[in-house]
Design a protein around this motif. Structure first.
Motif, PDB file in Angstrom:
ATOM      1  N   SER A 172     -28.201  70.300 -24.913  1.00 40.03           N
ATOM      2  CA  SER A 172     -26.745  70.233 -24.902  1.00 40.03           C
ATOM      3  C   SER A 172     -26.045  71.330 -25.821  1.00 40.03           C
ATOM      4  O   SER A 172     -25.008  71.750 -25.632  1.00 40.03           O
ATOM      5  CB  SER A 172     -26.356  68.913 -25.764  1.00 40.03           C
ATOM      6  OG  SER A 172     -27.091  69.099 -27.133  1.00 40.03           O
ATOM      7  N   LEU A 175     -24.020  73.790 -23.106  1.00 39.09           N
ATOM      8  CA  LEU A 175     -23.124  73.340 -22.497  1.00 39.09           C
ATOM      9  C   LEU A 175     -21.841  74.044 -22.578  1.00 39.09           C
ATOM     10  O   LEU A 175     -21.678  74.768 -23.884  1.00 39.09           O
ATOM     11  CB  LEU A 175     -22.793  71.889 -22.920  1.00 39.09           C
ATOM     12  CG  LEU A 175     -23.761  70.551 -22.377  1.00 39.09           C
ATOM     13  CD1 LEU A 175     -23.478  69.230 -23.130  1.00 39.09           C
ATOM     14  CD2 LEU A 175     -23.633  70.731 -20.791  1.00 39.09           C
ATOM     15  N   VAL A 181     -20.244  67.043 -15.647  1.00 40.01           N
ATOM     16  CA  VAL A 181     -21.267  66.058 -16.204  1.00 40.01           C
ATOM     17  C   VAL A 181     -21.033  64.809 -15.343  1.00 40.01           C
ATOM     18  O   VAL A 181     -19.846  64.640 -14.818  1.00 40.01           O
ATOM     19  CB  VAL A 181     -20.865  66.007 -17.637  1.00 40.01           C
ATOM     20  CG1 VAL A 181     -21.546  67.232 -18.497  1.00 40.01           C
ATOM     21  CG2 VAL A 181     -19.447  65.636 -18.197  1.00 40.01           C
ATOM     22  N   VAL A 201     -17.072  68.628 -19.034  1.00 36.59           N
ATOM     23  CA  VAL A 201     -17.234  68.818 -20.618  1.00 36.59           C
ATOM     24  C   VAL A 201     -15.526  69.212 -20.899  1.00 36.59           C
ATOM     25  O   VAL A 201     -15.209  70.458 -20.463  1.00 36.59           O
ATOM     26  CB  VAL A 201     -18.026  69.618 -20.984  1.00 36.59           C
ATOM     27  CG1 VAL A 201     -17.920  69.908 -22.511  1.00 36.59           C
ATOM     28  CG2 VAL A 201     -19.454  69.279 -21.006  1.00 36.59           C
ATOM     29  N   LEU A 204     -16.105  70.524 -27.148  1.00 36.23           N
ATOM     30  CA  LEU A 204     -17.453  70.431 -27.686  1.00 36.23           C
ATOM     31  C   LEU A 204     -17.098  70.428 -29.171  1.00 36.23           C
ATOM     32  O   LEU A 204     -16.127  70.640 -29.716  1.00 36.23           O
ATOM     33  CB  LEU A 204     -18.151  71.682 -27.507  1.00 36.23           C
ATOM     34  CG  LEU A 204     -18.737  71.760 -26.087  1.00 36.23           C
ATOM     35  CD1 LEU A 204     -19.363  73.255 -25.658  1.00 36.23           C
ATOM     36  CD2 LEU A 204     -19.691  70.690 -25.721  1.00 36.23           C
ATOM     37  N   ILE A 220     -19.861  65.354 -27.740  1.00 37.06           N
ATOM     38  CA  ILE A 220     -19.228  66.109 -26.404  1.00 37.06           C
ATOM     39  C   ILE A 220     -18.122  65.211 -25.998  1.00 37.06           C
ATOM     40  O   ILE A 220     -18.264  64.006 -26.127  1.00 37.06           O
ATOM     41  CB  ILE A 220     -20.371  65.911 -25.434  1.00 37.06           C
ATOM     42  CG1 ILE A 220     -21.550  66.852 -26.043  1.00 37.06           C
ATOM     43  CG2 ILE A 220     -19.725  66.702 -24.121  1.00 37.06           C
ATOM     44  CD1 ILE A 220     -22.716  66.321 -25.180  1.00 37.06           C
ATOM     45  N   THR A 222     -15.562  64.274 -23.080  1.00 33.47           N
ATOM     46  CA  THR A 222     -15.645  64.366 -21.557  1.00 33.47           C
ATOM     47  C   THR A 222     -14.513  63.435 -21.100  1.00 33.47           C
ATOM     48  O   THR A 222     -14.013  62.429 -21.402  1.00 33.47           O
ATOM     49  CB  THR A 222     -16.712  63.696 -20.877  1.00 33.47           C
ATOM     50  OG1 THR A 222     -17.113  63.980 -19.504  1.00 33.47           O
ATOM     51  CG2 THR A 222     -17.340  62.414 -21.243  1.00 33.47           C
ATOM     52  N   ASP A 237     -25.927  66.647 -16.746  1.00 29.01           N
ATOM     53  CA  ASP A 237     -25.658  67.899 -16.325  1.00 29.01           C
ATOM     54  C   ASP A 237     -25.776  68.141 -14.759  1.00 29.01           C
ATOM     55  O   ASP A 237     -26.450  67.027 -14.285  1.00 29.01           O
ATOM     56  CB  ASP A 237     -25.910  69.032 -17.322  1.00 29.01           C
ATOM     57  CG  ASP A 237     -27.661  69.156 -17.192  1.00 29.01           C
ATOM     58  OD1 ASP A 237     -28.355  68.654 -16.070  1.00 29.01           O
ATOM     59  OD2 ASP A 237     -28.115  69.775 -17.808  1.00 29.01           O
TER      60      ASP A 237
END
Length: 278
Positions: A172, A175, A181, A201, A204, A220, A222, A237
């Motif tokens: 991760s 990312l 994702v 994503v 973060l 994360i 999303t 991913d």
């Protein structure tokens, strides 16, 4: 880092007369009462971009542009789905008259050990009197909580099985915001297999507070849809590796979900398993 109140995405089947709390801003995605999460390796690919060119005769007709982040979702699903499990729980609550009632919940998990080790969210199994795990091959087995960390909202469940397909874990830390994702889980406990949603994503290193009581850091964000029942399921991913564990969704917003980053989750789970013989 920002702090957001969230709710767990796991599905719970409430009793018709049971008191229900007013919705928290961040709902834990644990069980199909309210559900999240929570994936494995599959061969995916990044789509190339078609670039229009100019010629001496004039501008070329606009060529269709493929999304740079496009992934082969069916291929990824075929690779990761064998390691995804359904986690069902049964516990006892009280109704509006403070009378005991049975409660059932449904969440998601994924295989981390071929000898029957399953990773999921703590809020999926919290307070459960009985746990059953349904494997992708159709077997339903009793499960027990082997180790758990409520503060990290992580738990390891054990079932009596051997030779299970283990999920492939990613990194991760690599990312990037905008990376594609896919979230997989038992949204709303719908029959017929897991629900698959696609997104990117969105951010973060978030810090979130769930209404299940966990304060989670470095998570994360999303826009892949996360719903009740997704809790404990994988966020994967474009290479089909698990990079997060779907855990929470913003109840007063659209397309804002959160997953525990797999790097931190792996360290926590490894630490839990080192506490004793697994």
């Amino acid at each position: 880092m920002t702090t957001t109140d969230l709710r767990p995405p796991y599905v719970q089947t409430p009793h018709p007369h049971r008191r229900r709390r007013s919705g928290g801003r961040l709902l834990a995605a644990a069980v199909a009462l309210v559900a999240v999460v929570g994936a494995a390796g599959a061969g995916g690919y990044l789509g190339g971009r078609d670039v229009a060119t100019r010629t001496a005769a004039g501008p070329a007709a606009a060529a269709p542009v493929a999304a740079a982040n496009a992934v082969n979702v069916p291929a990824l699903l075929a690779k990761v789905e064998p390691s995804i499990v359904t986690v069902r729980t049964r516990s006892e609550g009280v109704d509006a008259f403070l009378q005991p009632v049975a409660e059932q919940g449904t969440g998601t998990g994924f295989v981390i050990g071929a000898d029957g080790l399953i990773a999921t969210n703590y809020h999926v199994v919290q307070g459960a009197q009985t746990i059953t795990v349904t494997l992708r091959d159709g077997r339903t087995l009793p499960g027990t909580v082997l180790r758990s960390d409520p503060a990290a909202d992580l738990a390891v469940v054990r079932v009596d099985a051997k030779g299970l397909p283990v999920a492939a874990l990613g990194d991760s830390a690599t990312l990037k915001v905008g990376a594609p994702v896919i979230a997989i889980g038992n949204a709303l406990a719908l029959p017929g297999g897991p629900t698959v949603t696609e997104g990117i994503v969105s951010a973060l290193d978030r810090t979130v507070q769930t209404d299940a009581g966990a304060r989670l850091r470095h998570v994360i964000q999303t826009d892949a849809a996360i719903n009740p029942g997704n809790s404990g399921g994988p966020l994967i991913d474009a290479a089909g590796r698990i990079v997060g564990i779907n855990t929470a969704a913003a109840g007063d917003a659209q397309n804002i979900g959160f997953a525990i980053a797999i790097d931190g989750a792996r360290q926590t789970i490894d630490g839990l398993l080192r506490q004793g013989d697994a």
